[in-house]
Design an enzyme around this catalytic site. Structure first.
Site, short mmCIF file in Angstrom:
data_model
loop_
_atom_site.label_atom_id
_atom_site.label_comp_id
_atom_site.label_asym_id
_atom_site.label_seq_id
_atom_site.Cartn_x
_atom_site.Cartn_y
_atom_site.Cartn_z
N ASP A 93 0.10 5.34 -1.20
CA ASP A 93 1.43 5.50 -1.80
C ASP A 93 2.52 4.93 -0.91
O ASP A 93 3.66 5.38 -0.96
CB ASP A 93 1.71 7.00 -2.04
CG ASP A 93 0.60 7.66 -2.82
OD1 ASP A 93 0.17 7.08 -3.82
OD2 ASP A 93 0.17 8.76 -2.43
N GLY A 94 2.19 3.97 -0.09
CA GLY A 94 3.17 3.38 0.81
C GLY A 94 2.51 3.05 2.14
O GLY A 94 1.38 3.46 2.40
N SER B 40 7.82 3.92 1.40
CA SER B 40 7.19 5.15 0.95
C SER B 40 7.51 5.31 -0.53
O SER B 40 8.67 5.45 -0.90
CB SER B 40 7.71 6.36 1.73
OG SER B 40 7.15 7.56 1.25
N ARG B 41 6.48 5.26 -1.38
CA ARG B 41 6.71 5.27 -2.82
C ARG B 41 6.85 6.68 -3.38
O ARG B 41 7.18 6.84 -4.55
CB ARG B 41 5.56 4.54 -3.52
CG ARG B 41 5.36 3.12 -3.05
CD ARG B 41 4.31 2.38 -3.86
NE ARG B 41 4.06 1.06 -3.28
CZ ARG B 41 3.08 0.79 -2.45
NH1 ARG B 41 2.24 1.74 -2.10
NH2 ARG B 41 2.92 -0.42 -1.97
N VAL B 42 6.57 7.71 -2.57
CA VAL B 42 6.61 9.08 -3.06
C VAL B 42 7.53 9.95 -2.23
O VAL B 42 8.28 10.76 -2.75
CB VAL B 42 5.18 9.69 -3.06
CG1 VAL B 42 5.23 11.14 -3.54
CG2 VAL B 42 4.25 8.89 -3.94
#
Length: 521
Positions: free
Chosen positions: A346-347, A371-373
């Site tokens: 997720d990143g 960081s996608r979350v």
């Protein structure tokens, strides 16, 4: 000859009668054993014939209490991955099915211990006490059992918590060239979980024994072993143990997650895991693909990292946060294994050798890290300042390259560069010195508010330490709001700026007494 007493006759009679009844009640049962023979042994693998009923991933037993996992199921023979030293094995030796898959001990008895993937203690403290055993290969939690990532996982590193935040239940890849500080970031994250109610699992794959001993000694010295399990496979161990190590460590972590606890797991590193799997696959004659890795190399990592999750309240609400580490070569993040893991996670946090050589540690390249979350889980106090900080740092990075050519810069450009240099100086952080949430927020508010701009660059480090000490002077109500997911109000921001201004007063140029010119009467 004297006759036996009557009471002794009665005792004998009862004994023989009992034996007769037991004999009549006994029904012999046949227990089938499926036994095969070794047809060939190589480094870390064995070829076995004569086990037609064996299943994929089943555990088989070799002489000398050595076990292996059935990996290739062919028509005439099976390929077995060995989980130990195979020097004593020879062709013709007997092999026996166990009827079960590889499992690992789990439970609170493992906390504070150093073990190998089989559950064997490596710390000299006796056998491991476990409450249960779990298979190392388990299906990932279904989507309906999962909940959104809403709680941040504080690493204590300002550059990560502010610019590349991580949430509990996220998978964040750490990648970079050799010796750029990848493991140091993961170890600092473990050290910062003290008093955070987060258990940690550190899985060392293919590391040198001296490196692992140094990490364990550091964790013990800082008191982190009180909430950490260390799973170790050294570089000279069989490749089969390196292959199962991350799966075994994940099962240990999942036991705590399913009990409602938050867990952080570090895989250090999956480069060695991929190489061990490639070695086993090529020895078992699996067809090689790109960079000689087999076609299912993506699957072995995706099924591992899919087990990281944040469970919903109906499933006790635990979380498993994964920090896989991968090594790049010559900064090539487009290589096969790095791109696989970037697409799974997720990143990523990318560590730059250039920043490392400049001494900007941790050497996190903010431009290539994402960081996608975690931004959704980031505390509002961070979110209020992180956006401006990342934009200012990105502008500085672009302008800095032009400034190196000696071009004449206007006042605004010079101001941007000066501000960016102070951002970089503040983002530097010594190893094993995590910063608390109040300390980080005070530093960030002072930085984005321009209070550090007048401070000479060589005094920024000392000024930052003064700001961190000033965080202790804030009222308990303000500090409580930092953790209560409330936005910073104007009175709160003013109080923080006032405290920061007082702390920085001795570092401003006007605070330094100017020497009197010579010849003054």
């Amino acid at each position: 000859m004297d006759r036996l007493p009557d009471d002794l006759h009665a005792i004998y009679a009862r004994a023989f009668a009992g034996i007769g009844r037991a004999r009549d009640a006994f029904a012999p049962q046949l227990t089938p054993r499926e036994v095969g023979t070794i047809t060939g042994v190589s480094v870390g693998i064995a070829k076995v014939s004569g086990l037609p009923g064996v299943g994929f991933d089943e555990l088989v037993k070799f002489p000398g209490d050595l076990y292996g996992i059935a990996f290739n199921i062919d028509e005439d023979e099976i390929g077995v991955v060995l989980l130990g030293d195979c020097q004593h094995l020879e062709a013709g030796d007997e092999v026996e099915r166990t009827g079960r898959v590889m499992d690992v001990p789990v439970g609170d008895g493992l906390i504070g211990r150093v073990i190998d993937p089989r559950g064997v203690a490596l710390d000299g403290k006796g056998p491991v006490a476990s409450s249960a055993r779990l298979p190392i290969e388990r299906p990932a939690p279904p989507i309906l059992n999962r909940a959104p990532v809403t709680v941040p996982l504080q690493t204590g590193l300002l550059v990560i918590d502010a610019l590349v935040p991580i949430g509990r239940g996220q998978r964040e890849l750490i990648l970079g060239d050799r010796q750029t500080g990848k493991s140091a970031i993961a170890i600092d994250a473990i050290l910062n979980q003290r008093d955070q109610n987060v258990l940690c699992v550190y899985c060392a794959i293919g590391q040198r024994a001296a490196s692992v001993a140094k990490v364990v000694a550091n964790l013990r010295e800082k008191g982190a072993m009180a909430y950490t399990v260390v799973v170790v496979v050294e570089g000279n161990d069989p490749p089969g143990l390196a292959y199962i190590a991350p799966y075994a460590a994940t099962s240990i972590a999942e036991h705590f997650t399913e009990a409602g606890r938050d867990v952080l797991i570090v895989y250090d590193d999956l480069t060695h895991h991929a190489r061990a799997y490639r070695e086993l696959s090529l020895l078992l004659r699996r067809p090689p693909g790109r960079e000689a890795f087999p076609g299912d190399i993506f699957y072995i990592h995706s099924r591992l990292l899919e087990r990281a999750t944040h469970l919903g309240p109906d499933f006790h609400g635990g979380s498993l946060t994964a920090l896989p580490i991968i090594e790049t070569e010559a900064q090539d993040i487009s290589a096969y294994i790095p791109t696989n893991l970037i697409s799974i996670t997720d990143g990523q946090i990318y560590l730059s050798p250039t920043l490392f050589e400049l001494g900007a540690l941790p050497a996190v390249d903010v431009g290539k890290s994402v960081s996608r979350v975690g931004g959704q889980a980031q505390r509002p106090a961070y979110r209020a300042v992180a956006g401006d900080l990342k934009l200012a740092y990105a502008q500085f990075s672009e302008l800095e390259s032009f400034a190196k050519f000696g071009t004449r810069l206007d006042d605004h450009t010079r101001q941007v560069i000066d501000h960016g240099q102070r951002i970089r100086a503040v983002l530097k952080q010594p190893e094993s010195e995590p910063a608390s949430v109040p300390e980080q927020i005070v530093v960030l508010v002072a930085l984005t508010g321009g209070l550090l701009d007048p401070v000479p660059l060589d005094k920024v480090r000392a000024a930052e330490q003064a700001l961190r000490q000033a965080a202790g002077t804030l009222s308990a109500e303000i500090v409580k709001r930092f953790f209560a997911n409330e936005k910073l109000s104007e009175p709160d921001r003013k109080a923080i700026l006032d405290a920061a201004g007082k702390a920085l007063a001795p570092f401003r140029p006007e605070a330094t007494p100017k020497p009197e010119p010579k010849g003054t009467p």
